[in-house]
Design a protein around this motif. Structure first.
Motif, mmCIF file in Angstrom:
data_model
loop_
_atom_site.group_PDB
_atom_site.id
_atom_site.type_symbol
_atom_site.label_atom_id
_atom_site.label_comp_id
_atom_site.label_asym_id
_atom_site.label_seq_id
_atom_site.Cartn_x
_atom_site.Cartn_y
_atom_site.Cartn_z
ATOM 1 N N ARG A 40 0.845 -1.207 0.000
ATOM 2 C CA ARG A 40 0.000 0.000 0.000
ATOM 3 C C ARG A 40 0.871 1.245 0.000
ATOM 4 N NH1 ARG A 40 -2.969 -1.980 5.396
ATOM 5 N NH2 ARG A 40 -3.596 -4.054 4.679
ATOM 6 N N ASP A 41 0.382 2.265 -0.667
ATOM 7 C CA ASP A 41 1.122 3.515 -0.737
ATOM 8 C C ASP A 41 0.891 4.317 0.538
ATOM 9 O OD1 ASP A 41 2.805 5.378 -1.865
ATOM 10 O OD2 ASP A 41 1.153 6.516 -2.762
ATOM 11 N N ILE A 42 1.958 4.839 1.101
ATOM 12 C CA ILE A 42 1.855 5.722 2.262
ATOM 13 C C ILE A 42 2.996 6.713 2.163
ATOM 14 C CG2 ILE A 42 3.289 4.407 3.894
ATOM 15 C CD1 ILE A 42 0.881 4.913 5.921
ATOM 16 N N ASP A 43 2.756 7.961 2.509
ATOM 17 C CA ASP A 43 3.728 8.989 2.161
ATOM 18 C C ASP A 43 4.680 9.387 3.274
ATOM 19 O OD1 ASP A 43 1.959 10.333 3.762
ATOM 20 O OD2 ASP A 43 1.468 11.903 2.315
ATOM 21 N N SER A 44 4.450 8.920 4.506
ATOM 22 C CA SER A 44 5.320 9.378 5.584
ATOM 23 C C SER A 44 5.247 8.460 6.785
ATOM 24 C CB SER A 44 4.931 10.793 6.028
ATOM 25 O OG SER A 44 3.658 10.769 6.664
ATOM 26 N N ALA A 45 6.269 8.554 7.641
ATOM 27 C CA ALA A 45 6.253 7.802 8.895
ATOM 28 C C ALA A 45 5.133 8.299 9.805
ATOM 29 C CB ALA A 45 7.599 7.939 9.593
ATOM 30 N N GLU A 46 4.871 9.598 9.753
ATOM 31 C CA GLU A 46 3.786 10.141 10.581
ATOM 32 C C GLU A 46 2.466 9.460 10.244
ATOM 33 O OE1 GLU A 46 6.916 13.372 10.359
ATOM 34 O OE2 GLU A 46 6.052 11.903 8.985
ATOM 35 N N ALA A 47 2.257 9.171 8.958
ATOM 36 C CA ALA A 47 1.037 8.487 8.544
ATOM 37 C C ALA A 47 1.004 7.055 9.069
ATOM 38 C CB ALA A 47 0.918 8.504 7.027
ATOM 39 N N VAL A 48 2.169 6.407 9.126
ATOM 40 C CA VAL A 48 2.229 5.045 9.678
ATOM 41 C C VAL A 48 1.854 5.065 11.152
ATOM 42 C CG1 VAL A 48 3.714 3.052 10.127
ATOM 43 C CG2 VAL A 48 3.981 4.349 7.996
ATOM 44 N N PHE A 49 2.380 6.014 11.900
ATOM 45 C CA PHE A 49 2.027 6.130 13.320
ATOM 46 C C PHE A 49 0.539 6.439 13.489
ATOM 47 C CE2 PHE A 49 6.600 6.525 14.027
ATOM 48 C CZ PHE A 49 6.756 5.861 15.239
ATOM 49 N N ALA A 50 -0.005 7.248 12.593
ATOM 50 C CA ALA A 50 -1.415 7.635 12.714
ATOM 51 C C ALA A 50 -2.363 6.455 12.560
ATOM 52 C CB ALA A 50 -1.744 8.714 11.682
ATOM 53 N N ILE A 51 -2.015 5.485 11.706
ATOM 54 C CA ILE A 51 -2.916 4.352 11.480
ATOM 55 C C ILE A 51 -2.596 3.159 12.376
ATOM 56 C CG2 ILE A 51 -3.348 5.034 9.089
ATOM 57 C CD1 ILE A 51 -1.437 2.804 8.207
ATOM 58 N N ALA A 52 -1.542 3.260 13.170
ATOM 59 C CA ALA A 52 -1.105 2.124 13.988
ATOM 60 C C ALA A 52 -2.185 1.552 14.904
ATOM 61 C CB ALA A 52 0.130 2.502 14.792
ATOM 62 N N PRO A 53 -3.045 2.366 15.528
ATOM 63 C CA PRO A 53 -4.054 1.778 16.419
ATOM 64 C C PRO A 53 -4.969 0.765 15.722
ATOM 65 C CG PRO A 53 -3.875 4.130 16.826
ATOM 66 C CD PRO A 53 -3.064 3.847 15.589
ATOM 67 N N ASP A 54 -5.165 0.927 14.414
ATOM 68 C CA ASP A 54 -6.085 0.051 13.683
ATOM 69 C C ASP A 54 -5.398 -0.818 12.639
ATOM 70 O OD1 ASP A 54 -8.391 1.248 14.986
ATOM 71 O OD2 ASP A 54 -7.985 3.006 13.721
ATOM 72 N N ASP A 55 -4.080 -0.833 12.612
ATOM 73 C CA ASP A 55 -3.361 -1.534 11.542
ATOM 74 C C ASP A 55 -2.207 -2.338 12.138
ATOM 75 O OD1 ASP A 55 -1.533 -2.132 9.391
ATOM 76 O OD2 ASP A 55 -2.581 -0.656 8.165
#
Length: 307
Positions: A205-220
């Motif tokens: 999946r495309d994701i543009d930043s580490a901040e985005a990875v941290f943001a979705i961590a609770p559900d992913d």
């Protein structure tokens, strides 16, 4: 009473691997002008710095511009402040760039240079989350990973003028090649770009930043696994430093400082499992986040040194 000359506004600039940030601010932190531009590769970055400074100086009132009598630029990589040379930056791609008086000649006031994370760590120690502690390990997480080391109430400078290249401590023998040339450095796993890349490779999946990875961590679960691997690599890299100098506090700064408890609590828990013969340090988020370099550069411009 503060010395009058140190009340004047200053031009502060923080050069990162992704962006160049700059501000004109007074001694109380009030910002007269601010802007951010992308960081071009190689020596073209110095042209971008010059143009950004021109832009901010042109935006402020004539009275404010006349009051700007000092400046400081925080540069990444290896910096020889005494010779005014940007020695090496692996992330941006310059080597042995003589800064000299180019900015002073352009703007008409003295402009100091220093290592970006040295001034950021110094700001966190003196003014931010490290305040009150004499032994502090500041780690800036962003495009790269480096930091500052304070031991016995003194900023450790080391032979290259800056101690704290934590990102280039190898921790994965079978890991990726780092921009520095080694294999499996902390930076190849725990930097912002590496976290985003690991998520893309793991999921497709495309994701543009580490901040985005941290943001979705609770559900992913995939995001949580990538973050756990990054935290493990960071803890492995810091372990030797913790045992060597026994810091009271580890301050996490830089662009990922706002990741919150997932990062801060995760690193603390990992260090608690790894540290054996030294006291386990506190782990806290930096007070200034990605602005620490600007805060430090402005203070450095006013004081003329890292005290």
């Amino acid at each position: 009473m503060r010395e009058a000359g140190k009340l004047d506004p200053v031009l502060a600039m923080d050069v990162g691997g992704t962006t160049i940030k700059a501000e004109i601010s007074d001694a109380d932190g009030r910002i007269a002008a601010a802007a951010t531009v992308p960081t071009p590769p190689g020596e073209r970055a110095f042209d971008a710095m010059a143009e950004l400074g021109d832009r901010l100086l042109s935006e402020v009132s004539s009275g404010t511009r006349a009051g700007v009598r000092r400046g400081a630029i925080a540069l990444p990589g290896i910096v020889d402040a005494a010779r005014s040379v940007a020695v090496f930056s692996s992330n941006i791609g310059w080597r042995e760039v003589k800064v000299g008086s180019r900015f002073q000649d352009r703007w008409g006031f003295p402009v100091l240079i220093e290592h970006d994370v040295a001034v950021a760590g110094w700001a966190e120690w003196r003014l931010g989350a490290g305040r009150g502690a004499d032994d502090v390990l500041v780690v800036n997480l962003g495009t790269g990973i480096s930091g500052a080391l304070i031991v016995g109430g003194r900023l450790v400078r080391g032979g290259a003028g800056q101690a704290g290249e934590y990102g280039h401590i190898p921790v994965r023998r079978d890991g990726r090649r780092c921009s520095c040339g080694n294999i499996g450095c902390v930076e190849t796993v725990a930097s912002g770009p590496s976290i985003a890349r690991a998520y893309r490779e793991r999921t497709g999946r495309d994701i543009d930043s580490a901040e985005a990875v941290f943001a979705i961590a609770p559900d992913d679960a995939h995001a949580r696994a990538v973050i756990a691997d990054a935290i493990d690599a960071l803890a492995d890299g810091l372990l030797g430093v913790v045992h060597a100098v026994c810091p009271q506090r580890v301050v996490i700064g830089g662009g990922l400082a706002g990741a919150g408890p997932v990062l801060i609590d995760g690193l603390r828990a990992r260090l608690e499992r790894l540290v054996r013969v030294a006291p386990v340090p506190e782990v806290v988020a930096g007070a200034f986040g990605a602005r620490a370099g600007l805060v430090g550069a402005a203070r450095y411009a006013r004081l003329g040194g890292l005290e």
